[in-house]
Design an enzyme around this catalytic site. Structure first.
Site, mmCIF file in Angstrom:
data_model
loop_
_atom_site.group_PDB
_atom_site.id
_atom_site.type_symbol
_atom_site.label_atom_id
_atom_site.label_comp_id
_atom_site.label_asym_id
_atom_site.label_seq_id
_atom_site.Cartn_x
_atom_site.Cartn_y
_atom_site.Cartn_z
ATOM 1 N N ASP A 26 -16.099 -10.412 15.727
ATOM 2 C CA ASP A 26 -17.382 -10.584 15.037
ATOM 3 C C ASP A 26 -17.125 -10.806 13.552
ATOM 4 O O ASP A 26 -16.535 -9.958 12.888
ATOM 5 C CB ASP A 26 -18.232 -9.321 15.269
ATOM 6 N N ASN A 28 -19.698 -11.708 11.257
ATOM 7 C CA ASN A 28 -20.835 -11.487 10.360
ATOM 8 C C ASN A 28 -21.514 -10.134 10.579
ATOM 9 O O ASN A 28 -22.608 -9.894 10.074
ATOM 10 C CB ASN A 28 -21.862 -12.629 10.481
ATOM 11 N N ASP A 30 -22.908 -8.564 13.210
ATOM 12 C CA ASP A 30 -24.078 -8.302 14.058
ATOM 13 C C ASP A 30 -23.672 -7.782 15.436
ATOM 14 O O ASP A 30 -24.505 -7.651 16.335
ATOM 15 C CB ASP A 30 -24.959 -9.559 14.196
ATOM 16 N N ASP A 34 -18.029 -14.408 17.075
ATOM 17 C CA ASP A 34 -18.560 -15.683 16.582
ATOM 18 C C ASP A 34 -17.449 -16.567 16.008
ATOM 19 O O ASP A 34 -16.285 -16.162 15.961
ATOM 20 C CB ASP A 34 -19.646 -15.407 15.526
ATOM 21 N N ASP A 103 -14.815 -26.142 27.071
ATOM 22 C CA ASP A 103 -15.239 -25.954 28.450
ATOM 23 C C ASP A 103 -16.313 -27.003 28.729
ATOM 24 O O ASP A 103 -17.248 -27.163 27.941
ATOM 25 C CB ASP A 103 -15.835 -24.549 28.621
ATOM 26 N N ASP A 205 -15.379 -26.814 34.369
ATOM 27 C CA ASP A 205 -15.919 -25.708 35.158
ATOM 28 C C ASP A 205 -16.266 -26.138 36.589
ATOM 29 O O ASP A 205 -16.947 -27.159 36.769
ATOM 30 C CB ASP A 205 -17.190 -25.207 34.441
ATOM 31 N N GLU A 259 -11.298 -26.564 37.133
ATOM 32 C CA GLU A 259 -11.391 -25.315 37.884
ATOM 33 C C GLU A 259 -11.674 -25.646 39.348
ATOM 34 O O GLU A 259 -12.592 -26.419 39.640
ATOM 35 C CB GLU A 259 -12.496 -24.426 37.312
ATOM 36 N N HIS A 332 -11.631 -14.884 31.834
ATOM 37 C CA HIS A 332 -12.895 -14.160 31.716
ATOM 38 C C HIS A 332 -13.524 -13.836 33.066
ATOM 39 O O HIS A 332 -14.534 -13.130 33.110
ATOM 40 C CB HIS A 332 -13.866 -14.990 30.871
ATOM 41 N N ASP A 333 -12.988 -14.402 34.168
ATOM 42 C CA ASP A 333 -13.531 -14.112 35.493
ATOM 43 C C ASP A 333 -12.666 -13.113 36.257
ATOM 44 O O ASP A 333 -12.995 -12.765 37.390
ATOM 45 C CB ASP A 333 -13.601 -15.395 36.339
HETATM 46 C C1 GLC Z 1 -16.819 -20.690 36.498
HETATM 47 C C2 GLC Z 1 -16.742 -19.837 35.258
HETATM 48 C C3 GLC Z 1 -17.543 -18.603 35.453
HETATM 49 C C4 GLC Z 1 -18.983 -19.018 35.667
HETATM 50 C C5 GLC Z 1 -19.119 -20.021 36.803
HETATM 51 C C6 GLC Z 1 -20.434 -20.717 36.734
HETATM 52 O O1 GLC Z 1 -16.269 -20.060 37.604
HETATM 53 O O2 GLC Z 1 -15.392 -19.568 34.944
HETATM 54 O O3 GLC Z 1 -17.451 -17.724 34.373
HETATM 55 O O4 GLC Z 1 -19.763 -17.892 35.933
HETATM 56 O O5 GLC Z 1 -18.146 -21.037 36.739
HETATM 57 O O6 GLC Z 1 -20.475 -21.593 35.649
HETATM 58 CA CA CA Z 2 -21.462 -12.138 14.924
#
Ligand code: GLC
Ligand code: CA
Length: 563
Positions: A26, A28, A30, A34, A103, A205, A259, A332-333
């Site tokens: 972060d 700023n 909040d 960012d 992405d 994606d 993906e 992130h998944d």
């Molecule tokens: C991909 C992304 C995931 C998202 C899904 C729908 O699997 O990595 O985070 O929820 O697509 O966009």
């Molecule tokens: Ca921020």
């Protein structure tokens, strides 16, 4: 020893750092990560030795799926900053020698995207056919039996229209109809917009879902793979990808990473096979991330090393000389790898071992924010604390169908939930782990931050972070790691992973223990450990007896042999 000719390319030699902006830093105050935070940390990213950044979606989005629901493809989420700031960031990254990969989420938009808002207005609206609007089979009955991968039906009903729309993910993510040529023109325009601005490529994606079966027929009545089988690898996938490549991507020196849930290496070659018909540079495999569970890991089982080794060997062997691998163990998944395939008890040891195990294979290596300091799962203690839609809907469905108690569901979610890897990056041992100066971060900081943080790791030469830096530098300095072939040893061993890489007259031997008890390692035939140079290790040197030694818990040792 001769190696098969293998073509070289810049994208093959990269190590890519993935940023999930909301939890990165972060800038700023909040409480939300960012672009200012990213800019502040560019020198840190550079210090890792990586070559590129992949940004999870930064675009304008109501955040129903944390940015994967896009309401404007040409602007930045105001919580993260402005387009102008993004351009500055892009310039700064480029001037530091870092490429930037965006992405590209075009299987679906947000339900707040103007195309969807228009499409809702009626069958004669020009945007109606941008999506899959259909009449129900009967009152209250969806057009077909397709399921959302996020648990629940794949369709939602619109009363005003008396029609249903398809959404493979959250109900706020209506699927785009790529069969409509206008939609494909829009996609091409979006690609050109970012490529013209200077970005270096896309992570695409769920790109293997963009073509749906003609007539949207019913799928299997029972979900085989959480419904994915209903819309994966549709009839026109290759046709549409060819169009995107010929009309846009071929005109730029860019990289594409698609993906591809459920993909196999053989099927992958249809998309990434090298030659004039190549459609994507890499695909993101999934099988190696399911060695501790079924049904997107919501049915957890004990980690199975033999399964992992089988996946690795299959990808390495099938693609060698024919296509290119994408290597990762976190994103992130995916929950944090130390808590899954490693051990929180032997955290630092197993984090380093896991890094060596995947990064010394042939392919482009990806590292997810926080992975490089061995961050662990968040282990939230109550279902109310989860914020990820997939977690909320999947636990609700499991409760309804299987009558599981909240206690059991918390236990499962603490292993399977994507929220495990979405907690803020732990920068320091100070308040909120140095992520934000606000009183509270947008999402819970893992309470282990005084122990696990970047500042601490930077000072400790033996830290996980410094191991990653060595490993990334080693890959960069050794074409053997990038381009060498792959041979596995001791395939049936359940505790040890051992493989060899060969390139020209150089060989690398990677030895990894996935066990918390000692494991005897004997050098495979043709290797004399006294001739090898140990280039990476996570324990002091062992006592070598009879060309082997006892591997300590989660030990890794990597030897280089020169003829
Ligand atoms: C991909 C992304 C995931 C998202 C899904 C729908 O699997 O990595 O985070 O929820 O697509 O966009
Ligand atoms: Ca921020």
């Amino acid at each position: 020893m001769a190696s098969k000719a293998i073509s070289k390319a810049w994208y093959k030699e990269m190590c890519v750092y993935q940023i999930w902006c909301r939890s990165f830093k972060d800038g700023n105050g909040d409480g939300i990560g960012d672009l200012a935070g990213v800019r502040e940390k560019l020198p840190y990213i550079k210090s890792l030795g990586v070559d590129a950044i992949w940004f999870s979606p930064l675009y304008k989005s109501p955040q129903a799926d944390y940015g994967y629901d896009i309401s404007d493809y040409r602007d930045i989420n105001p919580e993260y900053g402005t387009l102008e700031e993004f351009r500055q960031l892009l310039d700064e990254a480029h001037s530091m020698g870092l490429k930037v990969i965006m992405d590209l989420v075009v299987n679906h938009t947000s339900d707040q995207h103007e195309w969807f808002l228009e499409s809702r207005k009626g069958a004669d609206n020009p945007y109606h056919d941008y999506y899959f609007w259909r009449k129900g089979r009967a009152p209250g009955k969806a057009p077909n039996n397709w399921l959302s991968t996020f648990a629940g039906p794949g369709w939602s009903y619109d009363e005003d229209l008396d029609e249903w729309f398809l959404h493979i993910f959250t109900p706020q993510q209506p699927d785009l109809n790529h069969d409509n040529p206008k939609v494909r023109e829009e996609v091409k325009d979006i690609m050109r917009y970012w490529l013209d601005m200077g970005v270096d490529g896309f992570r695409e994606d769920v790109i293997t879902y963009i073509s749906k079966k003609d007539g949207l027929p019913n799928g299997f009545p029972i979900p085989v793979a959480c419904g994915m089988e209903h819309y994966d690898f549709g009839p026109n996938l290759e046709k549409y990808l060819t169009e995107y490549r010929r009309e846009v991507l071929d005109n730029y020196d860019c990289v594409t990473i698609g993906e591809a849930p459920m993909i196999t290496p053989k099927k992958a070659l249809r998309l990434i096979g090298e030659g004039p018909d190549k459609l994507l540079d890499m695909v993101i495999p999934f099988d190696h991330m399911s060695c501790d569970g079924f049904l997107i890991n919501w049915i957890p089982v004990k980690f199975n090393l033999k399964k992992l080794k089988k996946c690795y060997a299959n990808w390495q062997k099938t693609l060698y000389g024919k296509g290119w691998n994408m290597l990762y163990i976190e994103n992130h998944d995916q929950p944090r790898i130390v808590s899954r395939y490693g051990s929180e008890l032997y955290r630092a040891e197993s984090a380093k071992m896991l890094a060596a195990a995947y990064m010394l294979q042939s392919g482009t290596a990806f590292v997810y924010q926080g992975q490089e300091i061995g961050m662990t799962n968040l282990h939230l203690q109550s279902l109310d604390e989860y914020v990820d839609f997939q977690t909320i809907s999947t636990t609700a469905l499991m409760k309804r169908l299987l009558h599981l108690s909240d206690k059991t569901l918390v236990k499962i979610a603490s292993k399977a939930s994507r929220d495990n890897s979405r907690s803020p990056v732990q920068w320091t041992g100070g308040k909120n782990a140095g992520f934000t100066t606000a009183d509270d971060a947008w999402f819970r900081v893992n309470p282990n931050y005084p122990e696990i943080n970047v500042e601490k790791d930077e000072k400790d030469p033996d830290s996980v972070l410094n191991f990653y830096k060595k490993l990334i530098a080693f890959r960069k300095d050794n074409p053997l790691v990038i381009y060498g072939d792959y041979k596995e040893h001791y395939r049936s061993n359940k505790r040890m992973f051992c493989y060899e890489r060969r390139y020209g007259d150089e060989r690398l031997l990677v030895v990894c223990s996935f066990s918390d008890i000692p494991v005897r390692f004997n050098a495979p035939e043709g290797f004399d450990l006294s001739d090898g140079e140990c280039v990476l290790n996570n324990y002091p040197d062992p006592i070598i007896i009879e060309n082997g030694f006892a591997l300590k818990p989660y030990e890794t040792r990597v030897y280089r042999f020169r003829a």
